[in-house]
Scaffold this active site. Structure first.
Site, PDB file in Angstrom:
ATOM      1  N   VAL A  45      37.272  38.235  37.421  1.00 25.97           N
ATOM      2  CA  VAL A  45      36.853  36.957  38.001  1.00 25.97           C
ATOM      3  C   VAL A  45      36.618  35.922  36.907  1.00 25.97           C
ATOM      4  CG1 VAL A  45      35.159  35.773  39.443  1.00 25.97           C
ATOM      5  CG2 VAL A  45      35.857  38.094  40.025  1.00 25.97           C
ATOM      6  N   CYS A  46      35.950  36.342  35.830  1.00 21.91           N
ATOM      7  CA  CYS A  46      35.652  35.420  34.730  1.00 21.91           C
ATOM      8  C   CYS A  46      36.931  34.870  34.097  1.00 21.91           C
ATOM      9  CB  CYS A  46      34.823  36.123  33.652  1.00 21.91           C
ATOM     10  SG  CYS A  46      33.228  36.711  34.227  1.00 21.91           S
ATOM     11  N   THR A  47      37.919  35.718  33.969  1.00 28.05           N
ATOM     12  CA  THR A  47      39.189  35.280  33.368  1.00 28.05           C
ATOM     13  C   THR A  47      39.814  34.167  34.192  1.00 28.05           C
ATOM     14  OG1 THR A  47      39.543  37.461  32.382  1.00 28.05           O
ATOM     15  CG2 THR A  47      41.489  36.051  32.649  1.00 28.05           C
ATOM     16  N   LEU A  50      37.519  30.852  33.693  1.00 26.76           N
ATOM     17  CA  LEU A  50      37.659  30.150  32.415  1.00 26.76           C
ATOM     18  C   LEU A  50      39.019  29.490  32.292  1.00 26.76           C
ATOM     19  CD1 LEU A  50      35.052  31.817  31.746  1.00 26.76           C
ATOM     20  CD2 LEU A  50      35.797  31.675  29.371  1.00 26.76           C
TER      21      LEU A  50
END
Length: 219
Positions: A45-47, A50
Site C-alpha cells: 500500500v505504501c509503495t 508514495l
C-alpha cells in the site's frame, strides 16, 4: 487521537532523510507542508501511495506546498525502496525527502503511531497518518488511516485547497466542495460586514428557521 493534534505547533525535530539532515521548521519555512507516515518500506500500500505523491508533487508545489514522508526504516532502505516506487508508478520521480525513524521516536512525537499494528519484534508501527501544516508551523488538518486502507491523494489536494482558501479569505467550504465551487461565509460576519468583504455579492438560502446563516459566494 491523543497527543499532537489540530492547532498544535509541529515540534522542530531534526531528522535524517534521503536528502540529508533537516530541521522541520527550517524545511517548512513559509510554506504549507504535507507530512505523511507509512508503516514500512517495501510494503504494497505504501509503495502505491508514495508513487502517487511523487506524481502529484508538482501540483502540490504549484499550491505552495512541500512534501515530507516518514517511514520507520533507515535511509539506505528508503533509497532502495524509491527504485521500486518509481518503477511501479509510471512517470513518477520521488523528488521529496523521506525521513528515517528506525527507533520509532519521531513518529511518537508527531502522533503517528498505530496503536494496534506491530512488527515482528513487537514494536509499534507508524500509522498511515498525514498532517497538513500551515506556514505558521501549526497542524491545520490530520488524516488517520489503518494500514489496510490507502489514502486518496485527490482528497489530500482538495483539503489543502480548502484550508488555503479558508486562511486567505475567511470563508468555509461546504460538503463535497471542489475548487471553483461557491464557498460559505462564516456566521461570525454580519450581513453588512459580508457585503463589504464580498462586494461581488452573496446568496442567502432560505430555510424554515428564517436564520440567514447559509450564505454562499464565489471568490
Amino acid at each position: 487521537m491523543p497527543g499532537l493534534t489540530l492547532g498544535d505547533t509541529i515540534p522542530n525535530l531534526e531528522v535524517e532523510t534521503t536528502q540529508g539532515k533537516i530541521k522541520l521548521h527550517d524545511y517548512i519555512g513559509d510554506s504549507w507542508t504535507i507530512i505523511f507516515s507509512h508503516p514500512g518500506d517495501f510494503t504494497p500500500v505504501c509503495t502505491t501511495e508514495l508513487g502517487k505523491m511523487a506524481v502529484n508533487a508538482e501540483e502540490f508545489g504549484r499550491r505552495g506546498a512541500k512534501l515530507l514522508g516518514f517511514s520507520c526504516d533507515d535511509v539506505r532502505s528508503h533509497k532502495e525502496w524509491i527504485k521500486d516506487i518509481e518503477a511501479f508508478t509510471t512517470g513518477s520521480t520521488v523528488s521529496y525527502p523521506i525521513a528515517a525513524d528506525p527507533k520509532r521516536e519521531i513518529i511518537s512525537q508527531l502522533n503517528m503511531v498505530d496503536p494496534d499494528e506491530k512488527d515482528s519484534s513487537g514494536n509499534n508501527l507508524p500509522s498511515r497518518a498525514l498532517h497538513i501544516v500551515g506556514p505558521d508551523k501549526k497542524i491545520r488538518l490530520s488524516f488517520l488511516y489503518p494500514a489496510t486502507t490507502g489514502r486518496n491523494m485527490d482528497e489530500v489536494m482538495r483539503a489543502l485547497e480548502s484550508l488555503q482558501k479558508a486562511a486567505k479569505h475567511n470563508v468555509a467550504t461546504p460538503v463535497n466542495w471542489k475548487p471553483g465551487d461557491p464557498v460559505l461565509i462564516p456566521p461570525s460576519l454580519s450581513n453588512e460586514q459580508a457585503k463589504q468583504k464580498f462586494p461581488q455579492g452573496f446568496q442567502t438560502c432560505a430555510v424554515p428557521s428564517k436564520k440567514e446563516y447559509l450564505r454562499f459566494t464565489h471568490i
